[in-house]
Design a protein around this motif. Structure first.
Motif, PDB file in Angstrom:
ATOM      1  N   LEU A  79      71.865  19.277  42.807  1.00  0.00           N
ATOM      2  CA  LEU A  79      70.577  19.762  43.305  1.00  0.00           C
ATOM      3  C   LEU A  79      69.438  19.368  42.361  1.00  0.00           C
ATOM      4  N   ARG A  80      69.694  19.412  41.040  1.00  0.00           N
ATOM      5  CA  ARG A  80      68.656  18.982  40.099  1.00  0.00           C
ATOM      6  C   ARG A  80      68.341  17.500  40.277  1.00  0.00           C
ATOM      7  N   ALA A  81      69.377  16.682  40.428  1.00  0.00           N
ATOM      8  CA  ALA A  81      69.144  15.241  40.620  1.00  0.00           C
ATOM      9  C   ALA A  81      68.361  14.997  41.898  1.00  0.00           C
ATOM     10  N   THR A  82      68.683  15.734  42.959  1.00  0.00           N
ATOM     11  CA  THR A  82      67.953  15.569  44.216  1.00  0.00           C
ATOM     12  C   THR A  82      66.493  15.987  44.052  1.00  0.00           C
ATOM     13  N   LEU A  83      66.269  17.115  43.396  1.00  0.00           N
ATOM     14  CA  LEU A  83      64.898  17.587  43.198  1.00  0.00           C
ATOM     15  C   LEU A  83      64.105  16.604  42.350  1.00  0.00           C
ATOM     16  N   ARG A  84      64.730  16.064  41.306  1.00  0.00           N
ATOM     17  CA  ARG A  84      64.035  15.093  40.450  1.00  0.00           C
ATOM     18  C   ARG A  84      63.631  13.851  41.249  1.00  0.00           C
ATOM     19  N   ALA A  85      64.576  13.317  42.038  1.00  0.00           N
ATOM     20  CA  ALA A  85      64.273  12.118  42.831  1.00  0.00           C
ATOM     21  C   ALA A  85      63.189  12.408  43.857  1.00  0.00           C
ATOM     22  N   TRP A  86      63.260  13.559  44.512  1.00  0.00           N
ATOM     23  CA  TRP A  86      62.294  13.907  45.553  1.00  0.00           C
ATOM     24  C   TRP A  86      60.898  14.097  44.969  1.00  0.00           C
ATOM     25  N   LEU A  87      60.808  14.758  43.812  1.00  0.00           N
ATOM     26  CA  LEU A  87      59.509  14.938  43.168  1.00  0.00           C
ATOM     27  C   LEU A  87      58.958  13.613  42.667  1.00  0.00           C
TER      28      LEU A  87
ATOM     29  N   ASP B 261      62.735   9.136  52.598  1.00  0.00           N
ATOM     30  CA  ASP B 261      63.488   7.882  52.662  1.00  0.00           C
ATOM     31  C   ASP B 261      63.671   7.273  51.276  1.00  0.00           C
ATOM     32  N   ARG B 262      62.603   7.262  50.478  1.00  0.00           N
ATOM     33  CA  ARG B 262      62.703   6.631  49.158  1.00  0.00           C
ATOM     34  C   ARG B 262      63.579   7.460  48.222  1.00  0.00           C
ATOM     35  N   ALA B 263      63.477   8.779  48.322  1.00  0.00           N
ATOM     36  CA  ALA B 263      64.361   9.618  47.510  1.00  0.00           C
ATOM     37  C   ALA B 263      65.822   9.419  47.920  1.00  0.00           C
ATOM     38  N   ALA B 264      66.070   9.331  49.230  1.00  0.00           N
ATOM     39  CA  ALA B 264      67.441   9.099  49.707  1.00  0.00           C
ATOM     40  C   ALA B 264      67.976   7.766  49.201  1.00  0.00           C
ATOM     41  N   ALA B 265      67.114   6.730  49.196  1.00  0.00           N
ATOM     42  CA  ALA B 265      67.554   5.421  48.690  1.00  0.00           C
ATOM     43  C   ALA B 265      67.885   5.491  47.206  1.00  0.00           C
ATOM     44  N   ASP B 266      67.079   6.222  46.433  1.00  0.00           N
ATOM     45  CA  ASP B 266      67.367   6.355  45.005  1.00  0.00           C
ATOM     46  C   ASP B 266      68.698   7.057  44.768  1.00  0.00           C
ATOM     47  N   LEU B 267      69.001   8.042  45.598  1.00  0.00           N
ATOM     48  CA  LEU B 267      70.219   8.827  45.419  1.00  0.00           C
ATOM     49  C   LEU B 267      71.433   8.208  46.091  1.00  0.00           C
ATOM     50  N   GLY B 268      71.196   7.238  46.996  1.00  0.00           N
ATOM     51  CA  GLY B 268      72.298   6.620  47.722  1.00  0.00           C
ATOM     52  C   GLY B 268      72.887   7.514  48.785  1.00  0.00           C
ATOM     53  N   VAL B 269      72.038   8.365  49.396  1.00  0.00           N
ATOM     54  CA  VAL B 269      72.507   9.266  50.449  1.00  0.00           C
ATOM     55  C   VAL B 269      71.587   9.131  51.659  1.00  0.00           C
ATOM     56  N   HIS B 270      71.945   9.802  52.760  1.00  0.00           N
ATOM     57  CA  HIS B 270      71.114   9.795  53.953  1.00  0.00           C
ATOM     58  C   HIS B 270      69.916  10.721  53.762  1.00  0.00           C
ATOM     59  N   ARG B 271      68.808  10.404  54.410  1.00  0.00           N
ATOM     60  CA  ARG B 271      67.610  11.229  54.265  1.00  0.00           C
ATOM     61  C   ARG B 271      67.860  12.666  54.714  1.00  0.00           C
ATOM     62  N   ASN B 272      68.748  12.862  55.691  1.00  0.00           N
ATOM     63  CA  ASN B 272      69.039  14.222  56.129  1.00  0.00           C
ATOM     64  C   ASN B 272      69.734  15.036  55.032  1.00  0.00           C
ATOM     65  N   SER B 273      70.513  14.355  54.180  1.00  0.00           N
ATOM     66  CA  SER B 273      71.133  15.045  53.052  1.00  0.00           C
ATOM     67  C   SER B 273      70.072  15.530  52.067  1.00  0.00           C
ATOM     68  N   VAL B 274      69.046  14.695  51.867  1.00  0.00           N
ATOM     69  CA  VAL B 274      67.958  15.112  50.978  1.00  0.00           C
ATOM     70  C   VAL B 274      67.236  16.318  51.571  1.00  0.00           C
ATOM     71  N   ARG B 275      66.947  16.282  52.870  1.00  0.00           N
ATOM     72  CA  ARG B 275      66.273  17.420  53.513  1.00  0.00           C
ATOM     73  C   ARG B 275      67.109  18.701  53.369  1.00  0.00           C
ATOM     74  N   TYR B 276      68.407  18.581  53.586  1.00  0.00           N
ATOM     75  CA  TYR B 276      69.283  19.743  53.492  1.00  0.00           C
ATOM     76  C   TYR B 276      69.272  20.313  52.077  1.00  0.00           C
ATOM     77  N   ARG B 277      69.371  19.435  51.068  1.00  0.00           N
ATOM     78  CA  ARG B 277      69.406  19.918  49.691  1.00  0.00           C
ATOM     79  C   ARG B 277      68.066  20.529  49.274  1.00  0.00           C
ATOM     80  N   ILE B 278      66.957  19.927  49.686  1.00  0.00           N
ATOM     81  CA  ILE B 278      65.653  20.495  49.345  1.00  0.00           C
ATOM     82  C   ILE B 278      65.503  21.869  49.986  1.00  0.00           C
ATOM     83  N   GLY B 279      66.015  22.024  51.209  1.00  0.00           N
ATOM     84  CA  GLY B 279      65.995  23.338  51.845  1.00  0.00           C
ATOM     85  C   GLY B 279      66.798  24.353  51.045  1.00  0.00           C
ATOM     86  N   ARG B 280      67.964  23.947  50.548  1.00  0.00           N
ATOM     87  CA  ARG B 280      68.775  24.834  49.709  1.00  0.00           C
ATOM     88  C   ARG B 280      68.026  25.216  48.441  1.00  0.00           C
TER      89      ARG B 280
END
Length: 498
Positions: A436-444, A451-470
């Motif tokens: 979750l910290r890695a996701t938050l860092r990439a998203w910020l 899309d760009r945060a998902a590309a940095d993390l190597g995951v789907h954009r929906n995964s980023v949305r789900y984690r940011i919601g968490r």
């Protein structure tokens, strides 16, 4: 279609005729490959055709006599028209007998289009069938790339890549050494290229020779492709099957040759790290002790007392190739592929040159502030934060060019306590908290760009949305609030170990 494994240049006419909604009636059978569908009432449409078209016409310019009709059909067949669709009414109530007869004589497929079926519906049916075929080829290409990429990570990578290639192309494959002996084989390959192929093998493995060739062996068409750079490359890849290779097959073959070249290269040994330094780090655990005194030489300057941390990633977060040599032996890749190194402080200009060298090799880097050895853990966290900003900006960053005014406000202990209080449950050491910290860092770092945060993390954009919601629920925070985002970024960049 060119064949089950050929490129999708067209669609089989039978796939269109089988559409019940079109109600097409076959008058002269045939199942050629159709590249497109066009309608024309020109007396001579052949200058506007490329070959392979399904030509739709209502016969408004069809000659009235049999001789003229025969000349028209011969011209269409000579231009490469694949098939003829004849529309009933308003010009003709039935397909002219002379037209049907000439199509039979020349083997040009002919079908009747009823009054209730517009030509546009037939054109659309061809387009849909073409798109379906291209989608199948893209899926096949993706699956082949995935399977071969997995193959290189196991034992006997060259043999596994060859087996995956043979399965993907429904062919046999072998890798021949420059002397003609077989290094690897798959798919029922012959014992070798044969003595008659020695001359061709020699030309393909010569420094200035061709890179590829095509021959026949019994009923098979054999495709030859050099692997690696002659004359030191591992040899030549041979692929054989009765059907020719299509565009998708050739793309799969190119991937296989690149992977075979990669796995055949000798893996350079990592630079040695002096044993005394390793022992001091493991046994003393004190960066200001013996390990710190021994660090200067491996980091590039035996007289150095201050050091910097460099972090870098491939610019597109894909495979940027090997990074260039750095003036330090204290370097390595983290599990996520990030390059991290400790450099003796050589001044801003020298470290800008280090960053420029990384950029030329396809890497985006950041070099942190100069510190004494005890400050390296904190400097590493600052370099990681600086790298996140460098990736967002798409350009390397050096600490002198972008210093941190907040560093003077809090000592390390106070910053750590503040970071943990702000991050709350995200400050834990478990895998979930780290994710979750890695996701938050990439998203910020990407200013909330999914899309760009998902590309940095190597995951789907929906995964980023789900984690940011968490994260929002766990912290009770609204990440749409810029002040909340600022506090979280401050905390993330000061939490030890991140």
């Amino acid at each position: 279609m060119e064949g089950e494994h050929g490129e999708v240049r067209g669609v089989a006419l039978g796939a269109v005729l089988a559409r019940r909604d079109l109600e097409l009636r076959v008058l002269v059978p045939g199942d050629p490959e159709v590249s497109w569908a066009v309608s024309s009432e020109l007396a001579d449409p052949t200058p506007y055709l490329r070959g392979g078209e399904l030509l739709l016409t209502a016969g408004s310019s069809l000659p009235a006599d049999a001789a003229g009709t025969g000349a028209r059909v011969r011209a269409l067949a000579g231009a490469g028209v694949a098939a003829l669709g004849f529309g009933l009414t308003p010009v003709h109530d039935a397909v002219p007998a002379a037209l049907a007869e000439q199509c039979r004589l020349l083997g040009l497929p002919l079908f009747e289009v009823p009054r209730t079926t517009p030509f546009a519906a037939v054109v659309r049916a061809v387009a849909e069938a073409l798109e379906e075929g291209r989608s199948r080829d893209l899926r096949r290409l993706g699956e082949a790339h995935r399977d071969m990429a997995r193959a290189v990570s196991g034992p006997d990578p060259a043999g596994r890549v060859l087996r995956e290639l043979a399965a993907a192309l429904d062919a046999w494959a072998l890798l021949a050494r420059p002397d003609g002996t077989v290094a690897h084989a798959a798919g029922g390959a012959p014992a070798g290229p044969g003595p008659e192929a020695a001359e061709l093998l020699g030309r393909l493995t010569a420094p200035a020779g061709p890179r590829s060739a095509k021959t026949r062996l019994a009923d098979d068409e054999v495709f030859w492709h050099t692997v690696g750079a002659p004359p030191r490359g591992p040899g030549v890849l041979l692929v054989g099957r009765p059907a020719p290779l299509g565009a998708t097959d050739r793309a799969v073959l190119r991937t296989a040759t690149a992977l075979l070249d990669l796995v055949a290269r000798p893996v350079p040994a990592p630079p040695p790290v002096p044993g005394a330094l390793v022992a001091a780090l493991l046994l003393e655990g004190d960066p200001a002790g013996a390990a710190a005194r021994l660090l200067a030489g491996p980091a590039g300057d035996p007289a150095a007392t201050r050091f910097r941390v460099l972090r870098a990633v491939p610019a597109d977060r894909g495979d940027g190739g090997a990074p260039p040599p750095l003036p330090t032996a204290v370097a390595g890749l983290l599990p996520d592929g990030t390059l991290r190194a400790v450099l003796a402080d050589r001044g801003a200009d020298a470290h800008r040159a280090d960053l420029d060298g990384l950029a030329r090799h396809g890497w985006t880097g950041a070099v942190g502030d100069p510190v004494a050895p005890p400050g390296l853990p904190a400097a590493d966290r600052r370099a990681a934060a600086l790298l996140a900003r460098a990736r967002s900006a798409g350009a390397p960053l050096l600490w002198e060019e972008d210093g941190d005014p907040f560093a003077e406000l809090l000592d390390a202990g106070a910053a750590d306590a503040l970071a943990r209080r702000v991050l709350g449950p995200l400050a834990g050491d478990g895998a979930d908290a780290r994710e979750l910290r890695a996701t938050l860092r990439a998203w910020l770092a990407r200013h909330g760009g999914w899309d760009r945060a998902a590309a940095d993390l190597g995951v789907h954009r929906n995964s980023v949305r789900y984690r940011i919601g968490r994260i929002e629920r766990a912290l009770g925070a609204d990440l749409g609030d810029p002040e909340q985002r600022m506090r979280l970024w401050f905390a993330l960049t000061r939490l030890p170990g991140d």
